[in-house]
Scaffold this motif. Structure first.
Motif, PDB file in Angstrom:
ATOM      1  N   TYR A 385      -2.286  19.029 -30.594  1.00 50.00           N
ATOM      2  CA  TYR A 385      -4.207  19.137 -31.592  1.00 50.00           C
ATOM      3  C   TYR A 385      -3.610  18.487 -33.157  1.00 50.00           C
ATOM      4  O   TYR A 385      -4.431  18.826 -33.824  1.00 50.00           O
ATOM      5  CB  TYR A 385      -4.274  20.522 -30.978  1.00 50.00           C
ATOM      6  N   GLN A 387      -2.528  15.167 -36.030  1.00 52.32           N
ATOM      7  CA  GLN A 387      -2.262  14.079 -35.876  1.00 52.32           C
ATOM      8  C   GLN A 387      -2.083  13.723 -37.314  1.00 52.32           C
ATOM      9  O   GLN A 387      -2.791  15.235 -38.299  1.00 52.32           O
ATOM     10  CB  GLN A 387      -4.097  13.239 -35.634  1.00 52.32           C
ATOM     11  N   ARG A 389      -2.571  10.015 -39.805  1.00 49.80           N
ATOM     12  CA  ARG A 389      -3.300   8.602 -40.043  1.00 49.80           C
ATOM     13  C   ARG A 389      -2.628   8.079 -39.884  1.00 49.80           C
ATOM     14  O   ARG A 389      -1.686   7.984 -40.842  1.00 49.80           O
ATOM     15  CB  ARG A 389      -4.314   9.101 -41.264  1.00 49.80           C
ATOM     16  N   ASN A 414      -6.704  17.670 -34.096  1.00 49.16           N
ATOM     17  CA  ASN A 414      -6.958  16.906 -33.171  1.00 49.16           C
ATOM     18  C   ASN A 414      -7.838  17.540 -31.631  1.00 49.16           C
ATOM     19  O   ASN A 414      -6.573  17.421 -30.938  1.00 49.16           O
ATOM     20  CB  ASN A 414      -6.296  15.382 -32.478  1.00 49.16           C
ATOM     21  N   GLN A 417      -7.038  16.126 -27.976  1.00 46.62           N
ATOM     22  CA  GLN A 417      -5.484  17.209 -27.010  1.00 46.62           C
ATOM     23  C   GLN A 417      -5.024  17.989 -26.773  1.00 46.62           C
ATOM     24  O   GLN A 417      -4.605  18.823 -26.969  1.00 46.62           O
ATOM     25  CB  GLN A 417      -4.767  16.367 -28.907  1.00 46.62           C
ATOM     26  N   ASN A 479     -10.402  11.979 -39.728  1.00 49.35           N
ATOM     27  CA  ASN A 479      -9.957  13.243 -37.957  1.00 49.35           C
ATOM     28  C   ASN A 479     -10.473  14.272 -37.634  1.00 49.35           C
ATOM     29  O   ASN A 479     -10.363  14.847 -37.095  1.00 49.35           O
ATOM     30  CB  ASN A 479      -9.142  12.364 -37.592  1.00 49.35           C
TER      31      ASN A 479
END
Length: 973
Positions: A385, A387, A389, A414, A417, A479
């Motif tokens: 979970y 991430q 870029r 993220n 996930q 994100n």
């Protein structure tokens, strides 16, 4: 005889009427509440962020412009209808057809007389509301103190006033045209205008009304023609080669427009005379002559001048106008201060040639931010979970007194996930933020080809987290989830997952957001508002939402800045940095215009499209003026937005400051720490290099002949897109010390790719070092330096160098060795560097698994200087091999002994006679133990990689590094 009573006429049921009215009222209230909810949510967001003035300004401006547009259309149309109807002839003899028309229209007459103006008024109001920015720019526009070379007007007139006057003339034309049509229609319907037996009869009242409206319409057309003279300065001219009038436009078209504008006024006067004397002959003849004159003066005469006078002598006639375009374009795109140096590049590599550039070569970046993303993700993601870029960003930090170029990225959340753990509670209340930042040295590598991390891990460790004020939590990022609800009263058990810990499945410590990052949803009413906004009933009913809760949304830095500063176009490459212990997103903001006189128009999306940004989109794409007027920051923890007036002299920014007077901070408020991380913006540099392909020349003759036009090279790894520019700390000729700068190259321009010469023509650098003094820009920041390669020197271009790398038999053999097994080779960014009196090419080569878990690792480095190339394990070794065994300078990976690739076979050895050792050898058992430890660490690391256990992976990686260092030490004994 019996009679029957007639049936009682049906009457509407009172109950039905009440129900219908009630439902209509309820529906109206529901719609109104939804509209209110949307507006109120916007108000809460802007108010919390401290930019409520921006929203109020937009609301007031739109309402005012709607009212102006509505009344400006509805009142004249209503007045035209009323006059035409009230002044109709009472006893006019109408045809049977008109009688039938009147029978149909009469029951709806009153509704139509009010409905038609309202109908057109609403359309005009919405159209005017969309143009509020144009009106406000005109009203608040400032003078630029720069005069245009044709009319001598301030360029501010073209940028701020001319768009408004164009819109106003267009609006007035539409109003008068509609008034003319409705007047003619009503007059005909009620007998004021009669057509029959080849005769047209118009009553006196209708004649006056129609003639006056027609005269006003022609007056407006005269104003439009007069305004068109000024528009030529921002339209293509000289056969499309420049923006702005060339000889034909300046000496034929502009004069023709002047004559036509005066003629239109004269014809308008004839219509006014007709309103008095009643003779239509003169205005109709005048109108016909006006049309003929428009054809002759607007098309015929310019064609004659261009065909028989300009084209046979174009260089002489257009020279003055080409020079105007050169000067204006350079000023509008900020390239007028370009410092050009003729560069006789060395092409022969000799020993010790880089000794004078030792400070530069240590910062050569061998870690490609576009390639090592998967490696950073595998080593630093820790949980699905999280991430990073891709591609990573480039920044620089002062470490132990030395500026270090770094590859940086933020560990963001993220929630997509979460897998089986996905639920509204987890996605909204538990998993609310990312954690930490990763920074790796750009010029270093580990023994096994991985980045050398300067900041990493969970919890964070490194030079950044050593600061006791460092805040690693990332609630606002590129994100982040759509929205999260955070915050709780003091003493409440925290529920937000801070970061994972351990490998035994434990979830890790919890935290509670303590900042002011979003609107409050503590009240039931606010919860209802946001439940409607996000269409989520859980917001209204969840027990996890309390009186201190805040809702965080619109968390992308670009989105936040665009909302509070809608007048800015934002750079496509925001980057994270740590300022005073806080992770902040730094974003460059541009002010644009398409109305700078005589400046060449360019497509912004095409200018900045390259390998890193293939499909950019912009609201205003065709521009001829750009300034990096604002530097903006977004705090990754609380989302606060700060806008700094980076270019306070920019007239476009000054105008917007008049509209939004309290939205910007002066540059004096920027801290020294923030100043040290400001860099020259990527997209501005790309636009400037696009313009310099043609506008690097200084005289009209060279511009006309285009004998020295350039092009940006295609990306060597992807020929369909342009090579992106890159940041490096380098010392350009003429500089006293290395400086963080942005670089790009130029090759000759060619209309046919197969016939193009891929040799270097120019090398451009933009100084990106703003210094570290609070509120003061570095003296050389933004300075553009161009090395123009001497005509008698042939320096290979990027494409030619890449082809040489790929076709060299020695390099090909080494590449084949690297691809043994299930591996593939990735060529990194091809960097061009001004060192050793010439231009050095450097390209890192990475290897990763062809399938499954891919972990790009640096294995080799390609270098080229002139016609010589080298291909070694490290940059330091490659430079020494290229420059006669000793380059005279050390690279950042000097001293690194790469671990052999598992797929690489040992080099063959010739049998030799045993000799007596001349030096003591290390104990065999100690050497064997270190070797076994290295092998075991490699096996453990591979097992951890396949299992996704990054904690064990890190431990095994550390053991492997220690074992290799011990083996090296034993080998030196």
């Amino acid at each position: 005889m019996t009679t029957t009573s007639s049936p009682t006429p049906a009457t509407p049921s009172r109950t039905r009427r009440v129900i219908a009215i009630t439902l209509a009222v309820i529906a109206a209230l529901v719609v109104a509440f939804f509209v209110f909810a949307s507006l109120y949510a916007d108000w809460l967001w802007f108010d919390q962020l401290g930019f409520s003035e921006v929203l109020v300004t937009q609301w007031v401006a739109r309402v005012v412009m709607f009212a102006v547009g509505f009344l400006g259309m509805a009142v004249p149309v209503w007045l035209s209808i009323q006059l035409a109807y009230r002044l109709r002839p009472v006893y006019a003899r109408l045809s049977s057809q008109l009688d039938r028309y009147q029978e149909v229209v009469e029951p709806l007459r009153r509704l139509a007389m009010w409905g038609i103006p309202v109908f057109f008024g609403f359309f005009a109001g919405f159209a005017a509301s969309a143009q509020w920015e144009t009106t406000w720019l005109w009203f608040n526009g400032v003078a630029t103190k720069v005069k245009d070379p044709e009319f001598g007007l301030d360029t501010g007139f073209y940028m701020f006033a001319m768009p408004f006057w164009s819109s106003l003339v267009g609006f007035a034309s539409a109003v008068l045209l509609i008034c003319l049509l409705v007047t003619a229609l009503v007059s005909y319907l009620y007998g004021s205008v009669r057509i029959g037996q080849r005769e047209l009869r118009i009553s006196k009242s209708a004649r006056i009304q129609l003639a006056v409206i027609a005269g006003l319409y022609l007056l407006v057309q005269g104003a439009s023609l007069w305004l068109d003279r000024y528009k030529t300065l921002v339209e293509p001219g000289a056969g499309g080669r420049i923006t702005g009038p060339g000889y034909t436009e300046a000496n034929a078209i502009i004069q023709g427009q002047t004559i036509l504008a005066i003629a239109a006024v004269i014809v308008a006067i004839l219509f006014f005379v007709t309103a008095v004397i009643g003779r239509w002959r003169y205005p109709l003849i005048g109108t016909a002559l006006l049309v003929v004159s428009a054809i002759v003066l607007g098309v015929g005469y310019p064609w004659v001048v261009n065909t028989f006078q300009v084209q046979p002598n174009q260089a002489d006639y257009e020279s003055e106008y080409y020079q105007r375009n050169l000067d204006a374009t350079k000023a509008a795109f900020g390239i007028d201060g370009l410092e050009t140096t003729e560069f006789s590049a060395e092409t022969t590599a000799d020993a010790g040639q880089l000794r004078a550039d030792a400070a530069t070569t240590t910062q050569i970046r061998i870690m490609d931010p576009a390639i090592i993303g998967p490696t950073v993700r595998q080593l630093e993601q820790y949980r699905p979970y999280y991430q990073f870029r891709n591609p990573l960003d480039v920044d620089r930090y002062e470490i132990d007194g030395t500026m270090q170029d770094t590859i940086v990225s933020v560990r963001e959340l993220n929630v997509a996930q979460l897998g089986a753990g996905s639920s509204w509670v987890n996605e909204t209340l538990v998993y609310t933020h990312g954690y930490g930042m990763v920074a790796a040295a750009g010029n270093e590598r580990t023994a096994d080809g991985n980045p050398v991390f300067l900041e990493r891990g969970i919890p964070a460790t490194g030079f950044l987290s050593a600061n006791p004020d460092f805040q690693p939590r990332v609630y606002f990022g590129e994100n982040s989830p759509q929205y999260s609800i955070v915050g709780a009263p003091a003493g409440t058990d925290p529920i937000e997952l801070d970061y994972p810990s351990g490998s035994d499945g434990s979830s890790g410590p919890r935290t509670t957001f303590e900042g002011d990052g979003g609107p409050s949803v503590g009240s039931t009413f606010n919860r209802l508002i946001y439940a409607l906004k996000f269409q989520s009933e859980q917001i209204l009913f969840a027990d996890g939402v309390n009186e201190d809760s805040q809702i965080l949304y619109d968390r992308d830095p670009l989105t936040r800045i665009k909302k509070v500063a809608p007048y800015l176009e934002l750079d496509s490459d925001p980057y994270p940095t740590v300022v005073d212990g806080r992770i902040k997103w730094v974003v460059d903001g541009y002010t644009l215009s398409a109305d700078y006189p005589y400046s060449k128009t360019v497509s912004l999306s095409q200018a900045i499209a390259d390998a890193t940004n293939t499909q950019p989109r912009f609201a205003l794409d065709d521009i001829n003026y750009i300034r990096n007027s604002v530097k903006a920051t977004v705090d990754a923890y609380d989302g606060s937005v700060t806008l700094y007036a980076w270019d306070p002299e920019d007239p476009v920014l000054q105008t917007w400051q008049n509209i939004y007077p309290s939205s910007l901070e002066p540059i004096s408020e920027m801290s020294g720490d923030l100043m040290s991380h400001v860099r020259y913006p990527t997209d501005l540099f790309k636009v400037q290099r696009a313009m310099l392909q043609v506008y690097h020349v200084n005289d009209a003759q060279s511009f006309y002949e285009r004998d020295n036009a350039w092009a940006t090279p295609e990306d060597p790894q992807n020929p369909d897109v342009l090579q992106p520019p890159y940041y490096l700390t380098m010392q350009m000729p003429g500089q006293s010390a290395p400086s963080f700068s942005m670089f790009t190259t130029f090759i000759p321009s060619s209309t046919t790719g197969a016939e193009s010469r891929n040799v270097l023509m120019g090398y451009l650098a933009a100084d990106s070092n703003a210094g570290a003094e609070p509120g003061v820009k570095g003296e050389d920041y933004g300075k553009l330096r161009m090395l123009e390669i001497a005509a008698d020197t042939t320096v290979p271009g990027p494409g030619q160098v890449q082809n040489r790398f790929d076709s060299d038999p020695v390099v090909s053999q080494e590449i084949n060795v690297l691809t043994i097994g299930q591996s593939e080779v990735l060529n990194g960014n091809l960097l061009t560097l001004p060192v050793g009196g010439g231009l050095l090419y450097v390209q890192p080569v990475f290897v990763q698994a062809a399938e499954g878990t891919q972990l790009p690792q640096l294995r080799k480095v390609l270098v080229a200087f002139g016609d010589d190339i080298a291909f070694e394990d490290t940059l330091s070794e490659a430079l020494d091999a290229l420059f006669g065994g000793d380059s005279g300078a050390d690279a950042g990976d000097d001293g690194v002994t790469p671990v052999p690739d598992p797929t690489e076979p040992a080099p063959p050895t010739e049998p030799t006679e045993p000799t007596e050792p001349t030096e003591p050898t290390p104990p065999a058992d100690e050497y064997e133990a270190a070797l076994q430890e290295a092998q075991q660490a490699m096996m453990d690391r591979q097992a951890a990689l396949q299992a996704g256990d990054w904690t064990k992976y890190g431990e095994a990686d550390a053991r492997l590094t220690a074992a290799v260092e011990k083996l090296i030490a034993l080998g030196e004994q």
